[in-house]
Design a protein around this motif. Structure first.
Motif, PDB file in Angstrom:
ATOM      1  N   ASN A 128      38.968  55.914  37.621  1.00 50.51           N
ATOM      2  CA  ASN A 128      37.822  55.319  36.924  1.00 50.51           C
ATOM      3  C   ASN A 128      38.116  53.955  36.328  1.00 50.51           C
ATOM      4  OD1 ASN A 128      39.382  55.918  34.678  1.00 50.51           O
ATOM      5  ND2 ASN A 128      37.881  57.292  33.732  1.00 50.51           N
ATOM      6  N   TYR A 129      39.292  53.417  36.621  1.00 53.21           N
ATOM      7  CA  TYR A 129      39.639  52.063  36.169  1.00 53.21           C
ATOM      8  C   TYR A 129      39.960  51.135  37.338  1.00 53.21           C
ATOM      9  CZ  TYR A 129      44.323  54.117  36.748  1.00 53.21           C
ATOM     10  OH  TYR A 129      45.433  54.759  37.239  1.00 53.21           O
ATOM     11  N   LEU A 130      39.607  51.559  38.553  1.00 51.91           N
ATOM     12  CA  LEU A 130      40.038  50.822  39.733  1.00 51.91           C
ATOM     13  C   LEU A 130      38.869  50.541  40.672  1.00 51.91           C
ATOM     14  CD1 LEU A 130      42.246  49.685  41.536  1.00 51.91           C
ATOM     15  CD2 LEU A 130      42.883  52.015  42.169  1.00 51.91           C
ATOM     16  N   GLY A 131      38.632  49.232  40.945  1.00 50.71           N
ATOM     17  CA  GLY A 131      37.577  48.793  41.854  1.00 50.71           C
ATOM     18  C   GLY A 131      38.142  47.766  42.827  1.00 50.71           C
ATOM     19  N   PHE A 132      37.325  46.772  43.195  1.00 48.99           N
ATOM     20  CA  PHE A 132      37.811  45.781  44.158  1.00 48.99           C
ATOM     21  C   PHE A 132      36.844  44.629  44.274  1.00 48.99           C
ATOM     22  CE2 PHE A 132      34.701  47.951  46.621  1.00 48.99           C
ATOM     23  CZ  PHE A 132      34.367  47.163  47.711  1.00 48.99           C
ATOM     24  N   LYS A 170      32.647  37.741  30.537  1.00 47.33           N
ATOM     25  CA  LYS A 170      33.667  36.870  29.957  1.00 47.33           C
ATOM     26  C   LYS A 170      33.673  35.531  30.685  1.00 47.33           C
ATOM     27  CE  LYS A 170      35.423  39.859  27.002  1.00 47.33           C
ATOM     28  NZ  LYS A 170      35.626  39.602  25.545  1.00 47.33           N
ATOM     29  N   LEU A 171      34.557  34.631  30.286  1.00 46.85           N
ATOM     30  CA  LEU A 171      34.615  33.306  30.891  1.00 46.85           C
ATOM     31  C   LEU A 171      35.109  33.367  32.332  1.00 46.85           C
ATOM     32  CD1 LEU A 171      36.192  31.196  27.982  1.00 46.85           C
ATOM     33  CD2 LEU A 171      33.773  31.394  28.599  1.00 46.85           C
ATOM     34  N   ALA A 172      34.567  32.500  33.169  1.00 46.49           N
ATOM     35  CA  ALA A 172      35.031  32.374  34.549  1.00 46.49           C
ATOM     36  C   ALA A 172      36.304  31.530  34.582  1.00 46.49           C
ATOM     37  CB  ALA A 172      33.953  31.727  35.408  1.00 46.49           C
ATOM     38  N   ASN A 173      37.019  31.594  35.698  1.00 45.44           N
ATOM     39  CA  ASN A 173      38.199  30.735  35.837  1.00 45.44           C
ATOM     40  C   ASN A 173      37.822  29.379  36.421  1.00 45.44           C
ATOM     41  OD1 ASN A 173      37.977  31.052  38.637  1.00 45.44           O
ATOM     42  ND2 ASN A 173      39.974  32.032  38.900  1.00 45.44           N
ATOM     43  N   GLU A 174      38.810  28.592  36.798  1.00 44.06           N
ATOM     44  CA  GLU A 174      38.580  27.219  37.246  1.00 44.06           C
ATOM     45  C   GLU A 174      37.703  27.131  38.495  1.00 44.06           C
ATOM     46  OE1 GLU A 174      42.962  27.290  35.758  1.00 44.06           O
ATOM     47  OE2 GLU A 174      41.428  28.720  36.418  1.00 44.06           O
ATOM     48  N   LEU A 175      37.654  28.192  39.289  1.00 43.77           N
ATOM     49  CA  LEU A 175      36.846  28.202  40.516  1.00 43.77           C
ATOM     50  C   LEU A 175      35.477  28.850  40.316  1.00 43.77           C
ATOM     51  CD1 LEU A 175      39.600  29.184  43.125  1.00 43.77           C
ATOM     52  CD2 LEU A 175      38.612  26.917  42.728  1.00 43.77           C
ATOM     53  N   GLY A 176      35.212  29.318  39.107  1.00 46.85           N
ATOM     54  CA  GLY A 176      33.942  29.996  38.859  1.00 46.85           C
ATOM     55  C   GLY A 176      33.966  31.469  39.216  1.00 46.85           C
ATOM     56  N   ILE A 177      35.154  32.074  39.252  1.00 47.10           N
ATOM     57  CA  ILE A 177      35.320  33.487  39.563  1.00 47.10           C
ATOM     58  C   ILE A 177      35.489  34.265  38.261  1.00 47.10           C
ATOM     59  CG2 ILE A 177      36.636  35.166  40.900  1.00 47.10           C
ATOM     60  CD1 ILE A 177      37.753  32.776  42.514  1.00 47.10           C
ATOM     61  N   PHE A 178      34.854  35.435  38.184  1.00 42.37           N
ATOM     62  CA  PHE A 178      34.855  36.223  36.955  1.00 42.37           C
ATOM     63  C   PHE A 178      35.739  37.464  37.053  1.00 42.37           C
ATOM     64  CE2 PHE A 178      30.938  33.831  36.839  1.00 42.37           C
ATOM     65  CZ  PHE A 178      30.774  33.497  35.498  1.00 42.37           C
ATOM     66  N   ASP A 179      36.290  37.848  35.906  1.00 36.38           N
ATOM     67  CA  ASP A 179      36.934  39.159  35.725  1.00 36.38           C
ATOM     68  C   ASP A 179      38.158  39.386  36.611  1.00 36.38           C
ATOM     69  OD1 ASP A 179      34.999  40.200  33.784  1.00 36.38           O
ATOM     70  OD2 ASP A 179      33.605  40.276  35.466  1.00 36.38           O
ATOM     71  N   MET A 180      38.879  38.335  36.947  1.00 33.71           N
ATOM     72  CA  MET A 180      40.129  38.560  37.669  1.00 33.71           C
ATOM     73  C   MET A 180      41.249  38.920  36.703  1.00 33.71           C
ATOM     74  SD  MET A 180      40.125  36.095  41.024  1.00 33.71           S
ATOM     75  CE  MET A 180      41.082  37.291  41.974  1.00 33.71           C
ATOM     76  N   SER A 181      40.998  38.784  35.416  1.00 34.96           N
ATOM     77  CA  SER A 181      41.857  39.354  34.391  1.00 34.96           C
ATOM     78  C   SER A 181      41.024  40.376  33.624  1.00 34.96           C
ATOM     79  CB  SER A 181      42.378  38.276  33.424  1.00 34.96           C
ATOM     80  OG  SER A 181      43.374  37.488  34.017  1.00 34.96           O
ATOM     81  N   GLY A 182      41.287  41.647  33.863  1.00 27.94           N
ATOM     82  CA  GLY A 182      40.616  42.691  33.109  1.00 27.94           C
ATOM     83  C   GLY A 182      39.374  43.273  33.760  1.00 27.94           C
ATOM     84  N   ASN A 183      38.731  44.144  33.037  1.00 25.89           N
ATOM     85  CA  ASN A 183      37.562  44.951  33.410  1.00 25.89           C
ATOM     86  C   ASN A 183      37.985  46.130  34.278  1.00 25.89           C
ATOM     87  OD1 ASN A 183      34.947  45.375  32.708  1.00 25.89           O
ATOM     88  ND2 ASN A 183      34.055  44.137  34.344  1.00 25.89           N
ATOM     89  N   TRP A 238      41.039  47.221  37.460  1.00 20.89           N
ATOM     90  CA  TRP A 238      42.060  46.837  38.430  1.00 20.89           C
ATOM     91  C   TRP A 238      41.409  46.687  39.791  1.00 20.89           C
ATOM     92  CZ3 TRP A 238      47.262  45.992  37.454  1.00 20.89           C
ATOM     93  CH2 TRP A 238      47.761  46.414  36.210  1.00 20.89           C
ATOM     94  N   GLU A 239      42.022  45.896  40.674  1.00 21.82           N
ATOM     95  CA  GLU A 239      41.408  45.614  41.977  1.00 21.82           C
ATOM     96  C   GLU A 239      42.385  45.884  43.114  1.00 21.82           C
ATOM     97  OE1 GLU A 239      39.709  41.683  41.944  1.00 21.82           O
ATOM     98  OE2 GLU A 239      38.877  41.949  39.933  1.00 21.82           O
ATOM     99  N   TRP A 240      41.884  46.620  44.121  1.00 24.36           N
ATOM    100  CA  TRP A 240      42.684  46.906  45.307  1.00 24.36           C
ATOM    101  C   TRP A 240      43.004  45.620  46.079  1.00 24.36           C
ATOM    102  CZ3 TRP A 240      44.867  51.423  45.793  1.00 24.36           C
ATOM    103  CH2 TRP A 240      44.214  52.609  45.450  1.00 24.36           C
ATOM    104  N   CYS A 241      44.224  45.516  46.568  1.00 24.77           N
ATOM    105  CA  CYS A 241      44.610  44.511  47.563  1.00 24.77           C
ATOM    106  C   CYS A 241      44.933  45.225  48.869  1.00 24.77           C
ATOM    107  CB  CYS A 241      45.826  43.709  47.100  1.00 24.77           C
ATOM    108  SG  CYS A 241      45.483  42.613  45.705  1.00 24.77           S
ATOM    109  N   ILE A 242      45.044  44.479  49.947  1.00 27.72           N
ATOM    110  CA  ILE A 242      45.286  45.089  51.253  1.00 27.72           C
ATOM    111  C   ILE A 242      46.749  45.488  51.433  1.00 27.72           C
ATOM    112  CG2 ILE A 242      45.841  43.006  52.599  1.00 27.72           C
ATOM    113  CD1 ILE A 242      43.859  44.114  54.730  1.00 27.72           C
ATOM    114  N   ASP A 243      47.664  44.879  50.664  1.00 30.30           N
ATOM    115  CA  ASP A 243      49.097  45.059  50.869  1.00 30.30           C
ATOM    116  C   ASP A 243      49.605  46.423  50.413  1.00 30.30           C
ATOM    117  OD1 ASP A 243      50.301  41.841  50.886  1.00 30.30           O
ATOM    118  OD2 ASP A 243      48.316  42.230  50.124  1.00 30.30           O
TER     119      ASP A 243
END
Length: 256
Positions: free
Chosen positions: A246-250, A173-186, A188-193
């Motif tokens: 099976n829906y959670l990565g990082f 899919k399209l990257a965001n303003e910084l050139g980062i991909f898939d921060m919306s969707g694909n 879920w992503e673990w955070c440290i908090d």
């Protein structure tokens, strides 16, 4: 002959860079994107927002790097081969190299970051919730989009109505303003908090760390099983840290 030698010398730098890029990919080391520090308004009062996205507050962050994509199956396999660690339980769709890795716990993701740190001499870790949201919003280049890279969710992310059975290759899919991909969707992503139902549990507004204890870790970004509203850059959710899904990565961050 002189012409051939000239062409060879012109080609060698390109071949070297290509070889280095392939080597980095094969080694399990992700490509990182610089997120220059700055201030942003964390949280959301959007009509589809939840109470745990409040209160909105101004947060200041230092520079950091974040992975361009979610960690892939190929990158995780390189880590497993290097550490003689078994692959996680295989999902129904199998292991596909350019899919995001899934079925890993929070501790698994932390162990990968520690391995990266030892291998490179840099300090890798999971992102704080504030770092994740700032990067998803596009950092200092943010255009104020609802999703990471735009307001049209079908162009931005993989979610339940587009992919009801599995995730998709990273960078699809399209990257965001910084050139980062898939921060919306694909996935879920673990955070440290640790997860807390309100931002007020952390009063620190410069490089905030979030809650210090809890039963769940923060996950961000939505995923292939999530509705479109969960893909908003401010959306928060939680997961038990020791249960792989099976829906959670990082994706890791690297300190500058």
């Amino acid at each position: 002959m002189t012409h051939l030698i000239f062409m060879l010398f012109r080609t060698l730098p390109f071949l070297f860079l290509l070889s280095a890029s392939c080597a980095a990919s094969d080694s399990g080391i992700p490509e990182m994107i610089l997120v220059e520090g700055g201030e942003f308004r964390m949280g959301d009062t959007h009509e589809s927002g939840d109470a745990d996205e409040l209160p909105i507050r101004t947060v200041e962050l230092s520079d950091f790097y974040i992975a361009k994509t979610e960690i892939t199956v190929k990158q995780w396999r390189a880590y497993c081969q290097s550490t003689r660690r078994p692959m996680p339980p295989e999902p129904a769709w199998g292991w596909i190299d350019d899919y995001p890795i899934v079925n890993i716990t929070w501790s698994d993701a932390v162990a990968y970051c520690e391995w990266l740190s030892e291998r490179t001499g840099k300090r890798y870790r999971l992102p704080t919730e504030a770092e994740w949201e700032f990067a998803a919003r596009g950092g200092n280049k943010s255009k104020g989009y609802l999703f990471s890279g735009g307001n049209e969710v079908t162009l931005i992310g993989v979610f339940d109505s587009l992919s009801p059975t599995q995730p998709q290759p990273v960078k699809g899919k399209l990257a965001n303003e910084l050139g980062i991909f898939d921060m919306s969707g694909n996935v879920w992503e673990w955070c440290i908090d640790w997860y807390a139902p309100s931002y007020t549990d952390s009063h620190r507004t410069v490089n905030p760390l979030g809650a210090q204890t809890g039963n769940h870790r923060v996950i961000r970004g939505g995923g292939w099983v999530a509705p479109a509203t969960d893909l908003r850059v401010s959306n928060r959710w939680r997961s038990e840290p020791n249960i792989p899904r099976n829906y959670l990565g990082f994706r890791p961050v690297m300190e500058k």
